[in-house]
Motif scaffolding. Structure first.
Motif, mmCIF file in Angstrom:
data_model
loop_
_atom_site.group_PDB
_atom_site.id
_atom_site.type_symbol
_atom_site.label_atom_id
_atom_site.label_comp_id
_atom_site.label_asym_id
_atom_site.label_seq_id
_atom_site.Cartn_x
_atom_site.Cartn_y
_atom_site.Cartn_z
ATOM 1 N N ILE A 36 28.484 77.635 51.915
ATOM 2 C CA ILE A 36 27.608 77.845 52.800
ATOM 3 C C ILE A 36 27.456 76.683 53.738
ATOM 4 C CG2 ILE A 36 25.790 76.515 51.275
ATOM 5 C CD1 ILE A 36 23.775 78.457 52.421
ATOM 6 N N ASP A 37 27.958 75.461 53.109
ATOM 7 C CA ASP A 37 27.941 74.297 54.178
ATOM 8 C C ASP A 37 29.207 74.099 54.759
ATOM 9 O OD1 ASP A 37 25.737 73.443 53.157
ATOM 10 O OD2 ASP A 37 26.703 72.096 51.485
ATOM 11 N N LEU A 38 30.259 74.952 54.878
ATOM 12 C CA LEU A 38 31.269 75.044 55.630
ATOM 13 C C LEU A 38 31.044 76.049 57.098
ATOM 14 C CD1 LEU A 38 34.168 75.715 53.005
ATOM 15 C CD2 LEU A 38 33.165 73.498 54.016
ATOM 16 N N ARG A 39 29.944 76.618 57.161
ATOM 17 C CA ARG A 39 29.689 77.317 58.323
ATOM 18 C C ARG A 39 29.466 76.375 59.434
ATOM 19 N NH1 ARG A 39 24.990 81.527 56.739
ATOM 20 N NH2 ARG A 39 24.351 79.638 55.776
ATOM 21 N N PRO A 40 29.898 76.481 60.742
ATOM 22 C CA PRO A 40 29.360 75.824 61.798
ATOM 23 C C PRO A 40 28.391 75.607 62.096
ATOM 24 C CG PRO A 40 30.735 77.441 62.497
ATOM 25 C CD PRO A 40 30.940 77.773 60.959
ATOM 26 N N LEU A 41 27.572 76.757 61.891
ATOM 27 C CA LEU A 41 26.100 76.776 62.544
ATOM 28 C C LEU A 41 25.255 77.730 61.600
ATOM 29 C CD1 LEU A 41 23.987 76.141 64.653
ATOM 30 C CD2 LEU A 41 24.505 78.091 65.863
ATOM 31 N N HIS A 42 24.234 77.204 61.113
ATOM 32 C CA HIS A 42 23.204 78.232 60.300
ATOM 33 C C HIS A 42 21.834 77.847 60.654
ATOM 34 C CE1 HIS A 42 23.031 74.707 57.364
ATOM 35 N NE2 HIS A 42 24.324 74.540 57.700
ATOM 36 N N ALA B 268 17.635 75.116 62.920
ATOM 37 C CA ALA B 268 18.978 75.237 63.212
ATOM 38 C C ALA B 268 19.971 73.947 62.771
ATOM 39 C CB ALA B 268 19.201 75.628 64.907
ATOM 40 N N ASP B 269 21.095 74.394 62.140
ATOM 41 C CA ASP B 269 21.853 73.124 61.640
ATOM 42 C C ASP B 269 23.134 73.163 62.050
ATOM 43 O OD1 ASP B 269 23.705 71.816 59.587
ATOM 44 O OD2 ASP B 269 21.742 71.183 58.804
ATOM 45 N N LEU B 270 23.783 72.054 62.928
ATOM 46 C CA LEU B 270 25.057 72.198 63.376
ATOM 47 C C LEU B 270 25.981 71.412 62.546
ATOM 48 C CD1 LEU B 270 27.198 72.862 65.527
ATOM 49 C CD2 LEU B 270 26.409 71.006 66.856
ATOM 50 N N ARG B 271 27.093 71.864 62.200
ATOM 51 C CA ARG B 271 27.846 71.026 61.046
ATOM 52 C C ARG B 271 28.766 70.237 61.976
ATOM 53 N NH1 ARG B 271 32.992 71.191 58.309
ATOM 54 N NH2 ARG B 271 32.890 70.265 56.364
ATOM 55 N N LEU C 286 23.888 67.900 62.708
ATOM 56 C CA LEU C 286 22.875 67.683 63.758
ATOM 57 C C LEU C 286 21.749 68.808 63.555
ATOM 58 C CD1 LEU C 286 22.192 66.059 66.445
ATOM 59 C CD2 LEU C 286 23.273 67.596 67.641
ATOM 60 N N ARG C 287 20.452 68.424 63.434
ATOM 61 C CA ARG C 287 19.458 69.478 63.049
ATOM 62 C C ARG C 287 18.448 69.509 64.046
ATOM 63 N NH1 ARG C 287 16.892 68.291 57.412
ATOM 64 N NH2 ARG C 287 16.132 70.148 57.931
ATOM 65 N N PHE C 288 17.911 70.884 64.607
ATOM 66 C CA PHE C 288 16.963 71.028 65.443
ATOM 67 C C PHE C 288 15.924 71.867 64.734
ATOM 68 C CE2 PHE C 288 15.414 73.505 69.340
ATOM 69 C CZ PHE C 288 14.391 72.467 69.689
ATOM 70 N N THR C 289 14.708 71.248 64.594
ATOM 71 C CA THR C 289 13.840 71.916 63.922
ATOM 72 C C THR C 289 12.537 72.352 64.380
ATOM 73 O OG1 THR C 289 13.073 69.675 62.901
ATOM 74 C CG2 THR C 289 14.521 71.277 61.508
ATOM 75 N N PRO C 290 12.388 72.950 65.543
ATOM 76 C CA PRO C 290 11.035 73.424 66.210
ATOM 77 C C PRO C 290 10.013 73.758 65.161
ATOM 78 C CG PRO C 290 12.906 74.342 67.204
ATOM 79 C CD PRO C 290 13.385 73.967 65.916
ATOM 80 N N THR C 291 9.036 72.885 65.288
ATOM 81 C CA THR C 291 7.772 73.048 64.445
ATOM 82 C C THR C 291 6.253 73.206 65.047
ATOM 83 O OG1 THR C 291 9.165 72.138 62.656
ATOM 84 C CG2 THR C 291 6.698 72.346 62.221
ATOM 85 N N MET C 292 5.301 73.868 64.510
ATOM 86 C CA MET C 292 3.987 73.572 64.861
ATOM 87 C C MET C 292 3.196 73.019 63.723
ATOM 88 S SD MET C 292 2.949 77.073 67.179
ATOM 89 C CE MET C 292 1.441 76.245 67.438
ATOM 90 N N MET D 208 9.576 69.223 68.578
ATOM 91 C CA MET D 208 10.871 69.643 68.682
ATOM 92 C C MET D 208 11.895 68.561 68.267
ATOM 93 S SD MET D 208 10.322 71.277 72.493
ATOM 94 C CE MET D 208 8.941 70.056 72.903
ATOM 95 N N PRO D 209 11.792 68.161 66.766
ATOM 96 C CA PRO D 209 12.647 67.047 66.233
ATOM 97 C C PRO D 209 14.213 67.286 66.532
ATOM 98 C CG PRO D 209 11.048 67.915 64.833
ATOM 99 C CD PRO D 209 11.033 68.797 66.036
ATOM 100 N N LEU D 210 15.009 66.391 66.818
ATOM 101 C CA LEU D 210 16.625 66.340 66.939
ATOM 102 C C LEU D 210 16.770 65.322 65.814
ATOM 103 C CD1 LEU D 210 18.768 67.958 67.999
ATOM 104 C CD2 LEU D 210 19.015 66.083 69.879
#
Length: 247
Positions: free
Chosen positions: A30-36, A87-90, A97-103, A138-140
């Motif tokens: 699962i961690d080998l995927r470029p984007l999940h 969204a997680d970019l390997r 690199l993680r992008f986690t839009p949250t309310m 919108m944390p990066l």
């Protein structure tokens, strides 16, 4: 809150040490995927740090002046609710690199104490405000993960979090600006279950800019509220967020 923090640290530090024998790995690639992607739910604790202006002279509505010394403080951490997506970019074996839009939905409880005014019984005059806030964040973040062992993998994160305050204008004492920028650090652990990955995470956020709406004082129609509204010169938001991610 202390029990929650103690439980979380126990989970991410002690559990990986227990049972050092090799086991069958769930979701080994699962961690080998470029984007999940994933979703999140959690709990937040909001606070705000004020800078008090100290002694001031107040113009009365009926004329004349009186001295005042008002101290403003958020007297406790109030629990709120958070929901978002991930969204997680390997970037490599250990970095992502993680992008986690949250309310974030929550409340800050403020207390104003006028040290120069007392009731007939001799107690300080106090006023309170429940400041309800709804944020779109919108944390990066940069994520550093340790080597995976069996079905767990601890990690650290750090990043910045631009936030938009959706709370409307009102006639209460203090008003915050629409935009905020926070610095965030945290830690968590990836748990690899048979059908998905569960990620508990604890994150600490601190505001980098002054979010006090200085123009709110002149917008107050009740002049008696201005002694409290102008008792602070700056405000910096703080937040603790405990999140469960599902990937």
């Amino acid at each position: 809150m202390r029990r929650i923090l103690a439980f979380f640290f126990l989970m991410v530090t002690v559990l990986p040490i227990v049972g050092q024998q090799r086991k069958v790995q769930n979701k080994p690639y699962i961690d080998l995927r470029p984007l999940h992607f994933g979703i999140s739910i959690g709990m937040n604790m909001q606070d705000v740090e004020f800078t008090n202006v100290g002694p001031q002279v107040i113009q009365l509505a009926e004329g004349g002046e009186v001295p005042a010394l008002v101290l403003c403080d958020a007297d406790n951490w109030n629990p709120g609710f958070s929901v978002g997506v991930l969204a997680d970019l390997r970037l490599g074996q250990h970095f992502a690199l993680r992008f986690t839009p949250t309310m974030h939905f929550g409340t800050k409880h403020l207390v104003f104490r006028n040290l120069l005014a007392h009731t007939e019984s001799g107690k300080l005059i106090e006023e309170t405000q429940n400041m309800k806030n709804t944020y779109i964040s919108m944390p990066l973040s940069l994520k550093f993960s340790s080597q995976r062992f069996n079905n767990h993998r601890p990690y650290l994160i750090a990043g910045i979090n631009p936030m938009i305050n959706l709370s409307g204008k009102d006639q209460d004492y203090i008003q915050l600006k629409r935009f905020d920028m926070m610095l965030e650090v945290g830690l968590g652990c990836d748990f690899y279950l048979p059908f998905f990955k569960l990620i508990p995470e604890l994150k600490f956020s601190y505001g980098l800019i002054n979010t006090l709406d200085e123009g709110h004082v002149s917008a107050l129609t009740d002049v008696n509220k201005r002694v409290y509204a102008q008792s602070v010169s700056s405000a910096r938001t703080k937040m603790i967020v405990l999140t469960l991610y599902f990937e």
